[in-house]
Design a protein around this motif. Structure first.
Motif, PDB file in Angstrom:
ATOM      1  N   HIS A 111       0.643   3.999  -2.966  1.00 42.89           N
ATOM      2  CA  HIS A 111       0.346   5.390  -2.619  1.00 42.89           C
ATOM      3  C   HIS A 111       1.483   6.309  -3.048  1.00 42.89           C
ATOM      4  O   HIS A 111       1.249   7.395  -3.584  1.00 42.89           O
ATOM      5  CB  HIS A 111       0.110   5.500  -1.115  1.00 42.89           C
TER       6      HIS A 111
ATOM      7  N   HIS B 226       0.833  -1.204   0.000  1.00 39.69           N
ATOM      8  CA  HIS B 226       0.000   0.000   0.000  1.00 39.69           C
ATOM      9  C   HIS B 226       0.868   1.256   0.000  1.00 39.69           C
ATOM     10  O   HIS B 226       0.521   2.257  -0.636  1.00 39.69           O
ATOM     11  CB  HIS B 226      -0.934  -0.013   1.212  1.00 39.69           C
TER      12      HIS B 226
ATOM     13  N   ALA C 247      -4.685   2.920   4.244  1.00 36.07           N
ATOM     14  CA  ALA C 247      -4.476   4.095   3.387  1.00 36.07           C
ATOM     15  C   ALA C 247      -3.959   5.270   4.202  1.00 36.07           C
ATOM     16  O   ALA C 247      -3.100   6.036   3.742  1.00 36.07           O
ATOM     17  CB  ALA C 247      -5.778   4.470   2.677  1.00 36.07           C
TER      18      ALA C 247
ATOM     19  N   HIS D  20       1.649   6.652  -6.941  1.00 37.11           N
ATOM     20  CA  HIS D  20       0.547   7.501  -7.415  1.00 37.11           C
ATOM     21  C   HIS D  20       0.750   8.966  -7.034  1.00 37.11           C
ATOM     22  O   HIS D  20       0.135   9.851  -7.633  1.00 37.11           O
ATOM     23  CB  HIS D  20      -0.787   7.003  -6.852  1.00 37.11           C
ATOM     24  N   SER D  21       1.600   9.206  -6.047  1.00 32.29           N
ATOM     25  CA  SER D  21       1.869  10.579  -5.596  1.00 32.29           C
ATOM     26  C   SER D  21       3.112  11.171  -6.253  1.00 32.29           C
ATOM     27  O   SER D  21       3.561  12.244  -5.863  1.00 32.29           O
ATOM     28  CB  SER D  21       2.033  10.604  -4.065  1.00 32.29           C
TER      29      SER D  21
ATOM     30  N   ALA E 252      -0.313   7.158   4.000  1.00 33.68           N
ATOM     31  CA  ALA E 252      -0.214   8.614   3.882  1.00 33.68           C
ATOM     32  C   ALA E 252       0.688   9.196   4.967  1.00 33.68           C
ATOM     33  O   ALA E 252       1.462  10.138   4.707  1.00 33.68           O
ATOM     34  CB  ALA E 252      -1.609   9.238   3.966  1.00 33.68           C
TER      35      ALA E 252
END
Length: 285
Positions: free
Chosen positions: A19, A15, A189, A22-23, A193
Motif C-alpha cells: 500500500h 500489505h 487494506a 503504491h502510494s 491505510a
C-alpha cells in the motif's frame, strides 16, 4: 516520503509495504531471512536483512525515515522466542534505534484485548501483559507514539478466516462462552491505510491510541471496509461490550456516565479542540 517497517514480510507487514509503495512512499522492510527479504521485494519495498536485530543495525535501517511501523511481534511463544524477548525486548531496541536515527514517530500494533484484559489488576495473560508493557515503553520514550489495537485483521493471506471456514466445513465450530461475544475484525487494506495515515499526519503529535472498530451504521464484520478510529476515555475497560445496544457508547457516548465495564467515561472526541495542545510526557498507569 520514506517509511521503515519491521516485520515487513508478515501478513499485515507486506500489505503495508504494498500500500505504501503504491502510494508513492519509499519503503525499507526490516526482515530476518533471505526468504522474507524476497517477500518484501515482491511487495515493492527495499529489504534490509538483520538476522538478530540490535539497536545499531536497526538505526542504520531507520535512517531517513519519516516514521517507523513496528510489526515484528509474536502471538505465541515457540522456538525459543518469548513475549518478553520479542514483544518487549525488541520494542525497546526499536525505540532506541528511532532515537539514534532521529525518527520521531513510531506506529505500533498492539491488540484489542489489551484494554479489556491487559489493564486489569489480576491479569495473568503473558501475551496481553507484554503488549501493555510495550505500549508503556513507547508512551514513556518521548517519541510520537501511535498505537493501534485491532482485533482480527482479515484479508488475502490471513490465517483466521481459513481456520473458521475449515471448522465450518468439518461441522464443528468452537463458540466462546454463550455465543454473544462480539469481535471487531478489520480488513487488512483498511489497517494498512490507517498505518499510512498515522505515519503521514502532521506533527508533532501526542501519544495516541486508536481502536479500529466497526461503524455501527455500516455492514458488520469482515465485509466492513471503513473501520472508524476513535479515542477511548481513560475509564474504558470493555470497549467490546461498549458497542452493544442500545447505543455504541464508546463512539458516541450518550452521557458522562461512570465506568461500569460496558460504559465509557463520556468522552466526545468530535468536540475536542486540540489546536492549543503541545507534546508533553505523561505517566501511563
Amino acid at each position: 516520503m520514506h517509511l521503515a517497517v519491521t516485520g515487513a514480510n508478515g501478513f499485515v507487514g507486506r500489505h503495508v509495504v504494498t500500500h505504501a509503495s503504491h502510494s508513492g512512499w519509499t519503503v525499507t522492510g526490516v526482515v530476518r531471512s533471505e526468504a522474507a527479504a524476497q517477500i518484501v521485494s515482491t511487495a515493492g519495498g527495499r529489504p534490509v536483512e538483520i538476522p538478530d536485530p540490535d539497536a545499531e543495525a536497526l538505526t542504520r535501517a531507520f535512517a531517513g525515515a519519516r516514521a517507523v511501523v513496528h510489526l515484528a511481534q509474536i502471538g505465541a511463544e515457540r522456538g525459543g522466542q518469548t513475549y518478553e524477548r520479542v514483544n518487549v525486548g525488541l520494542t525497546e531496541r526499536v525505540l532506541e534505534a528511532c532515537h539514534r536515527a532521529g525518527v520521531s514517530r513510531l506506529v505500533f500494533f498492539s491488540g484489542l484485548g489489551v484494554a479489556r484484559y491487559g489493564m486489569k489488576p489480576r491479569c495473568t495473560n503473558p501475551y496481553f501483559l507484554s503488549k501493555l508493557t510495550a505500549e508503556t515503553r513507547l508512551f514513556r520514550s518521548g517519541l510520537e507514539g501511535i498505537v493501534f489495537r485491532p482485533s482480527y485483521v482479515v484479508g488475502p493471506g490471513d490465517a483466521f478466516v481459513p481456520a473458521v471456514l475449515g471448522a465450518m466445513a468439518a461441522g464443528e465450530v468452537e463458540r466462546p462462552g454463550d455465543g454473544s461475544y462480539r469481535m471487531q475484525p478489520v480488513a487488512v487494506a483498511d489497517a494498512a491505510a490507517l498505518v499510512l495515515a498515522a505515519a503521514a499526519r502532521p506533527g508533532p503529535a501526542f501519544p495516541t491510541v486508536f481502536d479500529p472498530a466497526t461503524d455501527p451504521g455500516g455492514p458488520q464484520g469482515p465485509a466492513h471496509a471503513r473501520p472508524r478510529p476513535f479515542h477511548l476515555g481513560k475509564g474504558v475497560e470493555f470497549e467490546i461490550d461498549a458497542d452493544l445496544p442500545p447505543a455504541p457508547r464508546n463512539i458516541n457516548p450518550p452521557a458522562d456516565t461512570p465506568n461500569r465495564d460496558d460504559f465509557d467515561d463520556g468522552a466526545r472526541p468530535n468536540t475536542w479542540t486540540l489546536d492549543h495542545c503541545r507534546t508533553t510526557n505523561v505517566d501511563v498507569q
